[in-house]
Design an enzyme around this catalytic site. Structure first.
Site, short mmCIF file in Angstrom:
data_model
loop_
_atom_site.label_atom_id
_atom_site.label_comp_id
_atom_site.label_asym_id
_atom_site.label_seq_id
_atom_site.Cartn_x
_atom_site.Cartn_y
_atom_site.Cartn_z
N CYS A 1 -42.80 -22.39 20.34
CA CYS A 1 -42.84 -22.50 21.67
C CYS A 1 -44.28 -21.67 22.22
CB CYS A 1 -41.80 -21.23 22.33
SG CYS A 1 -40.04 -22.18 21.81
N HIS B 1 -50.98 -13.51 15.29
CA HIS B 1 -50.21 -14.13 14.20
C HIS B 1 -49.75 -13.43 13.22
CE1 HIS B 1 -48.53 -17.53 11.87
NE2 HIS B 1 -49.37 -18.43 12.47
N HIS C 1 -48.98 -11.15 38.56
CA HIS C 1 -47.89 -12.30 38.38
C HIS C 1 -47.53 -12.23 36.69
CE1 HIS C 1 -47.71 -13.36 42.48
NE2 HIS C 1 -49.08 -13.71 42.28
N HIS D 1 -42.20 -16.44 28.41
CA HIS D 1 -41.73 -17.67 28.07
C HIS D 1 -40.22 -17.54 28.25
CE1 HIS D 1 -40.12 -20.60 25.39
NE2 HIS D 1 -40.06 -19.59 24.35
N HIS E 1 -32.83 -20.63 34.29
CA HIS E 1 -31.56 -21.00 34.73
C HIS E 1 -31.65 -22.42 35.50
CE1 HIS E 1 -28.79 -21.46 38.30
NE2 HIS E 1 -28.03 -20.74 37.78
N ASN F 1 -34.65 -23.53 28.49
CA ASN F 1 -35.68 -23.25 27.15
C ASN F 1 -36.25 -24.44 27.18
OD1 ASN F 1 -37.81 -22.53 25.52
ND2 ASN F 1 -36.40 -21.46 24.32
#
Length: 469
Positions: free
Chosen positions: A200, A279, A363, A367, A396, A400
């Site tokens: 993702c 990572h 802001h 994710h 909502h 995802n």
């Protein structure tokens, strides 16, 4: 403190101006005569200065501008309500009662609404998870986002010099990038890349790759396409850890247009400031916490480990340790350093100071991996409900959507009219491997939403009140 250098430089310049203004004409004539009789030295110094300025201009990193982006909005007939989801799960005959009850509970606690989308093939009974239907899903979402992007920007496909596509679980031959090149007849010398298996957070990785390519190739555009493919990656078994993705992942795609052309600054929405990648793959626990595998009866799915949140926390800590000095004001860095020294030298029980990233960013696009992910970052970063509103509402409304979720969140902020000139945005995403990646953008103007945006028909309904699990 952030403008300390500027504040110190202004008095110095004023002192020089005052000193020059107080010089009499004889002093100025003496300086001119000195330069006149040392012409060779003046020429050499001038040539060196010109050379140094030229080298600096030629070698400095080129600014990367985000001209515009587009998020795919699926047709309404692909929406899947809770009841429809559960009815279809029962009718497939693949899930036992325990698995069905588990999925029902996950749905209720997930933070997803009743209007998220699943691909066409999974609406059929029985589902049709084939290579052909997976290609159809990929074409529908990628071409939909790109058509909207080209329409909004006026850019022709032939103008694109760099193409980066990321999709973690679906990697056909020819590649997804080749599908785009074939559809839009992109030029033959285009630099194209297809990223797979990166989870993702691959959207930020794709941005980083495009940024690096824009440092090499002059005067060109880069397009980044971030998506995930669900059709062939639905899990039809009964292993609980592999059923969670069924309840969370939904259809989505984002197409982003980047430029290194100076003239595009005046119409671009944002400027890329930083990309920081972390990572944790060297650690076995981190490597295995999001893992595609087969269950005991040979059915393939993605397993989410119970250690996921702990691993994500460590990755986040490492990432913000690198990002902090780049973005935090000096006062916050000093407090962090002071408590660190006190903990190491005087009292190990001293709590480490958590920098207030609200001083660095206006802001936050976290994710939308799930309700727990957003809750954890809201608590750890000491954010307010307003700061995580975009993430919660995206989860909502769209679920995802993997690597594209941070773009739906940015579109939400724009649709609410909150993006002002000079505002800084932090996009942060987590992915298998395990990775935590951050991108920082600065708004170049008061940003308004582009036409045909993902929130165009529903922004007036948000924010909605979410029921506590």
């Amino acid at each position: 403190m952030t403008h300390l250098f500027t504040l110190c430089l202004i008095p110095l310049m004023c002192a020089i101006v005052v000193q020059v203004s107080q010089m009499n004409p004889d002093d100025i004539n003496q300086i001119w005569l000195h330069l006149h009789y040392n012409l060779v030295s003046v020429i050499i110094c001038s040539a060196f200065l010109v050379f140094a300025v030229t080298v600096y201009v030629m070698t400095r990193p080129r600014s990367v501008y985000l001209v515009d982006y587009s998020c795919y909005r699926p047709p309404s007939h692909l929406q899947v309500r809770y009841r429809k989801f559960m009815d279809h799960s029962k009718l497939t005959g693949d899930f036992d009662e325990s698995s069905l009850e588990f999925q029902r509970k996950i749905l209720e606690r997930s933070g997803l609404g009743e209007e998220t989308y699943l691909p066409e093939a999974l609406h059929d009974i029985p589902p049709r998870p084939s290579m052909a239907t997976a290609r159809e899903e990929a074409e529908q979402v990628m071409f939909g986002a790109l058509d909207s992007l080209f329409n909004n920007t006026g850019i022709t496909p032939k103008d694109i010099g760099i193409l980066v596509v990321n999709c973690s679980l679906f990697n056909p031959t020819p590649s997804l990038s080749a599908m785009i090149i074939n559809k839009y007849k992109l030029r033959g010398n285009i630099k194209s890349f297809n990223l797979g298996g990166m989870g993702c957070s691959a959207g930020v990785i794709a941005i980083d790759l495009a940024k690096d390519m824009l440092q090499v190739l002059r005067n060109t555009y880069a397009v980044v396409v971030s998506t995930e493919n669900i059709t062939q990656n639905w899990y039809f078994g009964n292993k609980k850890s592999m059923l969670i993705p069924n309840c969370l992942f939904r259809v989505g795609c984002a197409a982003v247009l980047l430029s290194n052309k100076g003239k595009d600054r005046w119409r671009a929405k944002y400027k890329l400031v930083h990309v920081v990648r972390t990572h944790r793959g060297a650690d076995d626990k981190a490597f295995k916490c999001v893992y595609q595998e087969q269950d005991d009866i040979g059915k393939t799915g993605v397993s989410l480990s119970k250690d996921l949140m702990a691993v994500a926390g460590v990755a986040l800590k490492t990432n913000i340790t690198t990002l902090g000095p780049l973005v935090l004001p000096i006062s916050e860095q000093f407090l962090f350093f002071a408590t660190l020294v006190a903990k190491k030298l005087f009292n190990p029980k001293v709590k480490p100071y958590i920098p207030d990233f609200k001083f660095a960013f206006d802001h936050f696009c976290i994710h939308a991996g799930g309700r727990a992910v957003i809750d954890e970052l809201e608590k750890n970063l000491q954010l307010t409900p307003l700061h995580v509103e975009a993430s919660r509402m995206t989860l909502h409304r769209y679920g995802n959507t993997s690597s594209s979720s941070i773009w739906y969140e940015l579109a939400y902020i724009e649709a609410k009219g909150r993006m002002r000139k000079g505002n800084r945005v932090w996009q942060i995403a987590f992915g298998s491997g395990f990775k935590c990646n951050s991108a920082v953008w600065m708004a170049l103007r008061n940003v308004k939403p582009s036409s045909n945006g993902p929130w165009e028909d529903c922004i007036h309904q948000y924010p909605v009140k979410l029921v506590d699990p």
